[in-house]
Design a protein around this motif. Structure first.
Motif, short mmCIF file in Angstrom:
data_model
loop_
_atom_site.label_atom_id
_atom_site.label_comp_id
_atom_site.label_asym_id
_atom_site.label_seq_id
_atom_site.Cartn_x
_atom_site.Cartn_y
_atom_site.Cartn_z
N VAL B 16 0.85 -1.19 0.00
CA VAL B 16 0.00 0.00 0.00
C VAL B 16 0.89 1.24 0.00
O VAL B 16 0.65 2.20 -0.75
N ASP B 53 -2.64 5.07 7.83
CA ASP B 53 -3.71 4.07 7.95
C ASP B 53 -4.32 4.23 9.35
O ASP B 53 -3.66 4.74 10.26
N GLY B 82 -10.36 1.49 5.58
CA GLY B 82 -11.18 0.52 4.85
C GLY B 82 -12.63 0.91 4.99
O GLY B 82 -12.98 1.72 5.86
N PHE B 83 -13.48 0.30 4.16
CA PHE B 83 -14.91 0.60 4.20
C PHE B 83 -15.47 0.38 5.61
O PHE B 83 -16.29 1.14 6.10
N ALA B 84 -14.98 -0.70 6.24
CA ALA B 84 -15.51 -1.07 7.55
C ALA B 84 -15.17 -0.05 8.62
O ALA B 84 -15.89 0.08 9.61
N GLU B 102 -10.95 6.50 1.43
CA GLU B 102 -11.46 5.16 1.66
C GLU B 102 -10.76 4.16 0.74
O GLU B 102 -10.64 4.39 -0.46
N LYS B 103 -10.29 3.08 1.33
CA LYS B 103 -9.67 2.02 0.54
C LYS B 103 -10.74 1.07 0.05
O LYS B 103 -11.68 0.81 0.80
N PRO B 104 -10.69 0.49 -1.10
CA PRO B 104 -9.69 0.75 -2.14
C PRO B 104 -9.96 2.11 -2.78
O PRO B 104 -11.12 2.47 -2.96
N PHE B 105 -8.90 2.83 -3.10
CA PHE B 105 -9.08 4.21 -3.58
C PHE B 105 -8.72 4.36 -5.05
O PHE B 105 -7.99 3.55 -5.62
N ASP B 106 -9.27 5.42 -5.62
CA ASP B 106 -8.91 5.80 -6.99
C ASP B 106 -7.65 6.65 -6.87
O ASP B 106 -7.63 7.61 -6.09
N PRO B 107 -6.58 6.31 -7.60
CA PRO B 107 -5.33 7.08 -7.48
C PRO B 107 -5.57 8.58 -7.67
O PRO B 107 -4.93 9.40 -7.00
#
Lengths: 525, 213
Positions: B16, B53, B82-84, B102-107
């Motif tokens: 990551v 993180d 993370g979403f959670a 928020e992961k997963p993210f758009d670069p």
């Protein structure tokens, strides 16, 4: 399944019957009737026996009476005969016989008196009058003539003859009476013996019938009390053994019927409850799994997606196409993880606020159309209502329902989105012109991972329903007018207290604060 | 040209960290393998932006945030989650983090968020004694939790902030995406995509002095 539904039908029938008649023919009443019938039967037999005894008594009395009359008549006859005999001897010259004759005559008079008493009611009749007249005549003859003749020693044969004739006449009459009394006596004797015989028969019949009747009543009580109790006990035992399919088939309209209906309702509720429990356990299990899953998958997915995005945008031709496919699938994984997490958090809803559902539906339809996800040629949105909930979550549900409908309807089909408000809440009804959903599929449609589509993950509707329920609403499946599917999302109505409206104004004015900061930051740079 | 802004990326997943470093290749990126290392680095060096993180061994994102606020208040903190654990990230914003990803993210989102954070930090530094305080203390979302969910408020504010930032950026460079991208530390294509996403047309800002991009 069929058997169960017919049972339910039976239960419903009993309920209806109970309600329709108002007064139930309860087991208590039935027992009361049964015992009353038993007591009444015994009373009737008792009354019958008493009346028979009395009739027999009366007949015996009559018999005695006729016997008595017969006896008197015979005695009188014999006295008269004696008198004639003595008279004959006297007339023949035997004066010694005078005393006997007088005795006989006295006896005759005495019995005649008795006869008068005994046959008092028959005095008007010819024979009685004759006897009366002849007797008086005879007395006169005896007293006036024969006695005189005897004392004077002069034979008066004529008078003797006359007395004899009178006696014979009386005897004639008395013979008739005797014959009659004899007949009456015989008749009464027959009556008495008939009565006795029939009474005996009845008593015998009673001795045989009473136990049979009592046994019948006993059986009836057993049928209406013991058997239902046994069935209930058996059902309870089956239930205790864990057989939740247990149903008790008693459809009488009494307490036992009601008890059985209650029992069946209880087992049904128990079963539903257990199914719910199992389902929620399953969901909780899925949730725990999903949470761990999502947490572990997030980082790998981040890295995969991140690099794919970076490199796809730099790549050309074949590589770009392949990377696009990989990205699409990775995004799909990401969506599954999100859906699973959504499912694993039931009943948690961020602060709810009024949402204009019409506006939301319009927005969803526009967005889907712009992104080419709305194939159907005709999409109608109508009605208006406000619901209480999270706008983001509700949008997710509406997107799911509308895109499902679009897939079902196909390019040539149509979709109708109807927003409406009712007392219960606000509803969004999404109908499509597709092929509809089979009953079998309907039962499982909201299960996680159940899908009828080739490309679906089977989580969309499960998540949608979880969201709707977290709102205090639900999603129901129905059939559209054109035979397609119809999904109805219901949410609580947006009854907005004044205080909350004020909050909303605050929000509207406060929200831009941060962007202003950002703009200021850019300007100063 | 000034020195490239300094960014600290803290995550216990090396991949990551590598990914974020790749996205932020125009910046001076330092890596931290866990919370404790991040706190150590923050106390010794000065960073413009810290990406951390939320859940890490040693010390979590909150502790890193507190350490940054204590040692270098001008440093902007972006929380990765993370979403959670989005609620945790929202909580971090409440406690003074600049934003969350928020992961997963758009670069592109990462690049844009960092560019905004850098600008915000520069602004805070140049007006060190300004009345303006960190977002959390008088920022938009703080008071509306009863009316609008905090997270939604944060997201709405982020959207507007991004748009305003991009508009200001375009205005400053007269619609020249290349210059604007260089300034924002983003790839030119990435900035293009972001502008498109926000519906901003660079042509609208073109002036006679703007070179062809």
């Amino acid at each position: 399944m069929r058997a169960r539904s017919s049972d339910e039908g039976g239960g419903v029938k009993v309920d209806h019957a109970t309600r329709a008649f108002g007064l139930r023919f309860t087991t208590g009443l039935r027992l009361l009737f049964a015992f009353s019938a038993l007591v009444c039967a015994f009373l009737a037999v008792l009354l019958f026996a008493t009346s028979r005894l009395r009739a027999t008594g009366r007949a015996l009395e009559d018999l005695r009476w006729h016997d008595e009359r017969l006896r008197v008549a015979i005695e009188l006859e014999s006295a008269l005969r004696d008198a004639i005999a003595h008279q004959a001897q006297i007339v023949g010259g035997d004066r010694q016989r005078l005393v006997d004759y007088r005795d006989a005559r006295e006896r005759g008079l005495e019995f005649q008196g008795k006869l008068r008493v005994h046959f008092e009611e028959e005095r008007g009749e010819a024979w009685a009058a004759d006897v009366e007249v002849f007797s008086n005549e005879l007395r006169k003859v005896l007293d006036d003539r024969i006695e005189k003749a005897l004392t004077s020693g002069v034979k008066d044969v004529d008078e003797g003859e006359r007395a004899h004739t009178l006696i014979m006449a009386i005897e004639d009459r008395l013979d008739d009476v005797c014959a009659r009394e004899q007949a009456a006596s015989t008749r009464h004797r027959t009556i008495v013996s008939d009565l006795q015989r029939s009474t005996l028969r009845w008593v015998l019949a009673f001795f045989v019938g009473a136990p049979v009747f009592a046994a019948a009543i006993g059986l009836y009580i057993r049928r209406s009390v013991a058997r239902p109790v046994a069935r209930l006990g058996e059902g309870a035992a089956r239930l205790a053994r864990g057989d939740l399919e247990t149903r008790i088939e008693i459809d009488s309209a009494d307490e036992f019927g009601a008890l059985a209906a209650q029992f069946n309702a209880m087992t049904e509720a128990l079963k539903t409850h257990q199914e719910k429990l199992v389902q929620s356990e399953k969901l909780a299990g899925v949730g725990r799994l999903a949470a761990g899953f999502a947490h572990e998958l997030n980082n790998p997915l981040s890295v995969i997606l991140g690099y794919i995005m970076i490199h796809r945008r730099k790549a050309d031709g074949r590589l770009a196409r392949d990377l696009a496919a990989v990205e699409q699938e990775a995004q799909r994984c990401r969506q599954i993880v999100r859906d699973l997490l959504e499912l694993s958090r039931p009943g948690r809803l961020p602060d709810a606020r009024p949402v204009d559902l019409r506006e939301l539906c319009d927005e969803v339809v526009t967005a889907l159309r712009e992104s080419n996800q709305l194939a159907p040629s005709r999409v109608v949105v109508e009605g208006a209502a406000k619901g209480l909930g999270s706008r983001d979550k509700l949008r997710q549900v509406v997107v799911n329902l509308v895109s499902n409908a679009a897939e079902a309807a196909g390019a040539a089909g149509s979709i109708e989105v109807r927003v409406s408000a009712s007392a219960r809440g606000a509803e969004v009804e999404v109908s499509d012109s597709g092929p509809g959903i089979s009953l079998a599929a309907r039962e499982r449609l909201f299960e996680p991972f159940f899908t009828t589509k080739d490309t679906g993950t089977g989580l969309g509707l499960a998540v949608s329903r979880a969201i709707a329920r977290a709102h205090g609403g639900d999603i129901a499946i129905g059939e559209s007018a054109s035979g397609g599917a119809r999904f109805t999302l219901s949410v609580p109505p947006a009854a907005v207290p004044l205080g909350r409206l004020a909050d909303r104004r605050d929000l509207a004015s406060a929200a831009p604060a941060s962007p202003q900061q950002a703009a200021a930051a850019v300007r100063s740079a | 040209m000034t020195m490239a802004p300094r960014i600290l990326v803290a995550d216990d997943k090396a991949n990551v960290v590598d990914l974020v470093a790749t996205i932020l290749e125009n910046y001076d990126v330092t890596r931290a393998a866990d919370g404790a290392q991040a706190i150590d680095l923050v106390s010794k060096q000065k960073f413009d932006v810290v990406l951390t993180d939320v859940r890490m061994p040693g010390a979590d994102g909150f502790e890193v945030l507190q350490a940054v606020k204590r040692s270098t208040p001008a440093t902007q903190v972006i929380v990765m989650t993370g979403f959670a654990t989005v609620p945790d990230a929202v909580m971090a914003v409440k406690q003074g983090a600049y934003d969350y990803i928020e992961k997963p993210f758009d670069p592109d989102d990462v690049a844009l968020a960092v560019a905004r954070a850098v600008e915000h930090g520069r602004h805070t530094v140049t007006q060190a004694d300004a009345r303006e305080k960190p977002q959390s203390e008088d920022g938009a979302p703080g008071k509306q939790t009863t009316a609008m969910p905090y997270r939604e408020a944060v997201e709405a504010a982020r959207d507007r902030a991004s748009r305003d930032y991009l508009v200001a950026l375009m205005r400053e460079f007269g619609g020249c995406v290349t210059w604007a991208a260089e300034r924002a530390g983003m790839e030119r294509e990435s900035l293009h995509r972001v502008l498109k996403r926000y519906g901003i047309h660079s042509e609208d800002f073109k002036t006679s002095t703007t070179p062809d991009a």
